[in-house]
Design a protein around this motif. Structure first.
Motif, PDB file in Angstrom:
ATOM      1  N   UNK A 107       0.820  -1.217   0.000  1.00 59.27           N
ATOM      2  CA  UNK A 107       0.000   0.000   0.000  1.00 59.27           C
ATOM      3  C   UNK A 107       0.851   1.263   0.000  1.00 59.27           C
ATOM      4  N   UNK A 108       2.088   1.168   0.506  1.00 59.31           N
ATOM      5  CA  UNK A 108       2.966   2.339   0.592  1.00 59.31           C
ATOM      6  C   UNK A 108       3.761   2.569  -0.688  1.00 59.31           C
ATOM      7  N   UNK A 109       3.589   1.706  -1.704  1.00 57.17           N
ATOM      8  CA  UNK A 109       4.448   1.769  -2.890  1.00 57.17           C
ATOM      9  C   UNK A 109       3.629   1.724  -4.169  1.00 57.17           C
ATOM     10  N   UNK A 110       4.290   2.063  -5.259  1.00 56.99           N
ATOM     11  CA  UNK A 110       3.696   1.942  -6.590  1.00 56.99           C
ATOM     12  C   UNK A 110       3.947   0.576  -7.190  1.00 56.99           C
ATOM     13  N   UNK A 111       5.020  -0.103  -6.717  1.00 54.20           N
ATOM     14  CA  UNK A 111       5.358  -1.446  -7.183  1.00 54.20           C
ATOM     15  C   UNK A 111       5.875  -2.254  -6.008  1.00 54.20           C
ATOM     16  N   UNK A 112       5.572  -3.552  -6.002  1.00 55.39           N
ATOM     17  CA  UNK A 112       6.098  -4.482  -5.003  1.00 55.39           C
ATOM     18  C   UNK A 112       6.937  -5.517  -5.739  1.00 55.39           C
ATOM     19  N   UNK A 131      -3.904  -3.693  -4.600  1.00 56.98           N
ATOM     20  CA  UNK A 131      -3.518  -2.287  -4.427  1.00 56.98           C
ATOM     21  C   UNK A 131      -2.281  -1.892  -5.220  1.00 56.98           C
ATOM     22  N   UNK A 132      -1.419  -2.867  -5.505  1.00 58.70           N
ATOM     23  CA  UNK A 132      -0.105  -2.553  -6.081  1.00 58.70           C
ATOM     24  C   UNK A 132       0.325  -3.641  -7.058  1.00 58.70           C
ATOM     25  N   UNK A 133       0.802  -3.277  -8.252  1.00 59.61           N
ATOM     26  CA  UNK A 133       1.319  -4.287  -9.181  1.00 59.61           C
ATOM     27  C   UNK A 133       2.497  -5.050  -8.579  1.00 59.61           C
ATOM     28  N   UNK A 134       2.531  -6.354  -8.819  1.00 59.73           N
ATOM     29  CA  UNK A 134       3.605  -7.212  -8.310  1.00 59.73           C
ATOM     30  C   UNK A 134       4.598  -7.497  -9.433  1.00 59.73           C
ATOM     31  N   UNK A 135       5.881  -7.318  -9.122  1.00 58.02           N
ATOM     32  CA  UNK A 135       6.986  -7.659 -10.024  1.00 58.02           C
ATOM     33  C   UNK A 135       7.785  -8.762  -9.344  1.00 58.02           C
ATOM     34  N   UNK A 136       8.104  -9.818 -10.064  1.00 58.67           N
ATOM     35  CA  UNK A 136       8.893 -10.917  -9.495  1.00 58.67           C
ATOM     36  C   UNK A 136      10.297 -10.890 -10.070  1.00 58.67           C
ATOM     37  N   UNK A 137      11.280 -10.891  -9.184  1.00 57.07           N
ATOM     38  CA  UNK A 137      12.683 -10.964  -9.580  1.00 57.07           C
ATOM     39  C   UNK A 137      13.112 -12.434  -9.487  1.00 57.07           C
ATOM     40  N   UNK A 154       1.873 -16.781 -11.030  1.00 59.15           N
ATOM     41  CA  UNK A 154       2.374 -15.942 -12.115  1.00 59.15           C
ATOM     42  C   UNK A 154       1.277 -15.142 -12.805  1.00 59.15           C
ATOM     43  N   UNK A 155       0.031 -15.587 -12.699  1.00 59.13           N
ATOM     44  CA  UNK A 155      -1.065 -14.816 -13.286  1.00 59.13           C
ATOM     45  C   UNK A 155      -1.235 -13.467 -12.597  1.00 59.13           C
ATOM     46  N   UNK A 156      -0.717 -13.341 -11.391  1.00 54.59           N
ATOM     47  CA  UNK A 156      -0.818 -12.079 -10.650  1.00 54.59           C
ATOM     48  C   UNK A 156       0.359 -11.149 -10.902  1.00 54.59           C
ATOM     49  N   UNK A 157       1.276 -11.536 -11.770  1.00 52.38           N
ATOM     50  CA  UNK A 157       2.449 -10.703 -12.051  1.00 52.38           C
ATOM     51  C   UNK A 157       2.132  -9.625 -13.077  1.00 52.38           C
ATOM     52  N   UNK A 158       2.682  -8.455 -12.826  1.00 58.02           N
ATOM     53  CA  UNK A 158       2.611  -7.366 -13.797  1.00 58.02           C
ATOM     54  C   UNK A 158       3.870  -7.324 -14.651  1.00 58.02           C
ATOM     55  N   UNK A 159       5.003  -7.746 -14.073  1.00 55.14           N
ATOM     56  CA  UNK A 159       6.276  -7.760 -14.806  1.00 55.14           C
ATOM     57  C   UNK A 159       7.205  -8.741 -14.115  1.00 55.14           C
ATOM     58  N   UNK A 160       8.320  -9.063 -14.792  1.00 61.04           N
ATOM     59  CA  UNK A 160       9.300  -9.980 -14.225  1.00 61.04           C
ATOM     60  C   UNK A 160      10.702  -9.473 -14.513  1.00 61.04           C
ATOM     61  N   UNK A 161      11.620  -9.766 -13.590  1.00 62.67           N
ATOM     62  CA  UNK A 161      13.039  -9.470 -13.751  1.00 62.67           C
ATOM     63  C   UNK A 161      13.799 -10.789 -13.772  1.00 62.67           C
TER      64      UNK A 161
END
Length: 391
Positions: A107-112, A131-137, A154-161
């Protein structure tokens, strides 16, 4: 509840800030929470810390949320961006606490950004994506899975690193086509630079100043390549000394192997080291990397290269992202014969080893905190823009 998405805004710097070469050309208003459910400074936790520092070097407001109670908390004590608020999960109470911590961080961030499979699972179960897009590294090739449970996560991911180019390719063939994937090296700390006194640790270990020295670093465990290091070292000239940085349960059996190979008198164990790493690398002429650790960003390669040391590395996924064979080091098959020959050639030709070491140090400039931070910040900003435009 709809996911909040705010496109980042670039803020120009003043003249004094522009004169600081470690400061980016702008400060972004993007906020990022990085999550790693680990309490030890190793593997993915080290990568998470370095990514957090790199983003801050690029002007991104970032915080690292991790598990307290071990050397990672001690290392980061006093930094207001370091939040050891996760608990080691011994029961349902700890699990409930961690889910609430993750909801607050999201909630405190634009990305998690999550770094381990458990982080990712906790974030999904906490419904942080609301509340916040999830990025997985993704830090390990074994974490790229196609089973139903991981497809659900992985369906809940917005992006990946990705930790390396091989992982990037695997992710592009595994994740949904619309999920952007970026490949970024582990950012390299400034302390890993050439110029340390090569004699200080040689004198401490009882190694003659003129002796050739080969070394290796890692957790001293089975499967980490220390047996291969000793077998390759047995092929080197008898004047060569060996340094092992690390500790672990496999040390007694490796000491027995060293005895059988006749290496005991030339083998030196430093135990676990962190602050002294640049000085110990300075005592070496060549560094061997025969096997991957838990994090496939291969941080040890970059750290040795940053100190101006050529690395002889096994031809593993991601290694060629860091080592240009014949220029900044050697990339060879993971056999004692190939690795022993490559090390011997460098130790027998000090001028060639020095040239490779200098080229390796120069190559690491692109992996320093500010450079990686700017590239990562640009990628994440674009992720936010794309997410904003689709909502």
């Amino acid at each position: 509840m709809r996911t909040k998405v705010r496109a980042p805004r670039a803020v120009p710097l003043d003249g004094a800030q522009r004169n600081n070469l470690t400061t980016p050309l702008y400060l972004t208003t993007m906020k990022v929470s990085l999550l790693v459910a680990s309490n030890k400074y190793t593997g993915a936790a080290a990568a998470a810390e370095h990514c957090c520092r790199a983003l801050m070097a690029a002007g991104v407001d970032s915080q690292l949320v991790f598990t307290g109670g071990n050397n990672l908390e001690r290392r980061l004590r006093g930094f207001d961006w370091a939040r050891p608020t996760l608990r080691k999960e011994r029961g349902l109470g700890d699990l409930g606490h961690n889910l609430e911590v993750i909801r607050e961080a999201a909630a405190a961030a634009d990305l998690l950004i999550c770094h381990l499979p458990h982080d990712h699972a906790l974030a999904v179960h906490a419904k942080a994506y609301r509340t916040t897009p999830i990025v997985r590294n993704f830090r390990n090739s074994g974490h790229v899975r196609r089973d139903p449970y991981h497809r659900h996560l992985n369906r809940r991911l917005t992006a990946a690193l990705a930790a390396n180019s091989a992982l990037e390719a695997a992710l592009r063939s595994t994740l949904r086509r619309e999920v952007p994937v970026g490949n970024f090296p582990v950012p390299l700390e400034e302390r890993f630079r050439p110029g340390r006194d090569p004699l200080r640790w040689r004198e401490r270990l009882g190694i003659p100043g003129e002796a050739p020295v080969a070394g290796m670093i890692g957790k001293v465990a089975r499967g980490r390549g220390f047996d291969l290091f000793l077998q390759a070292a047995a092929r080197l000239d008898e004047s060569t000394h060996l340094i092992v940085i690390g500790h672990g349960e496999a040390q007694p059996e490796l000491e027995a192997l060293a005895t059988r190979l006749g290496l005991t008198k030339r083998l030196h164990w430093t135990g676990y080291q962190d602050r002294e790493l640049p000085a110990i690398y300075a005592a070496m002429n060549v560094v061997l990397f025969p096997a991957a650790g838990s994090d496939h960003g291969h941080r040890a390669i970059s750290e040795a290269q940053g100190c101006g040391r050529p690395v002889v590395a096994a031809d593993l996924p991601g290694v060629r992202d860091l080592v240009e064979d014949g220029v900044t080091g050697r990339v060879v098959p993971a056999t004692s014969e190939s690795m022993g020959e490559a090390m011997a050639n460098l130790l027998d030709r000090p001028s060639d080893a020095d040239a490779m070491g200098s080229a390796a140090a120069a190559a690491t400039e692109a992996r320093r905190f500010p450079m990686v931070g700017r590239a990562l910040s640009n990628f994440l900003e674009e992720v936010l823009r794309q997410t904003s435009s689709t909502r």
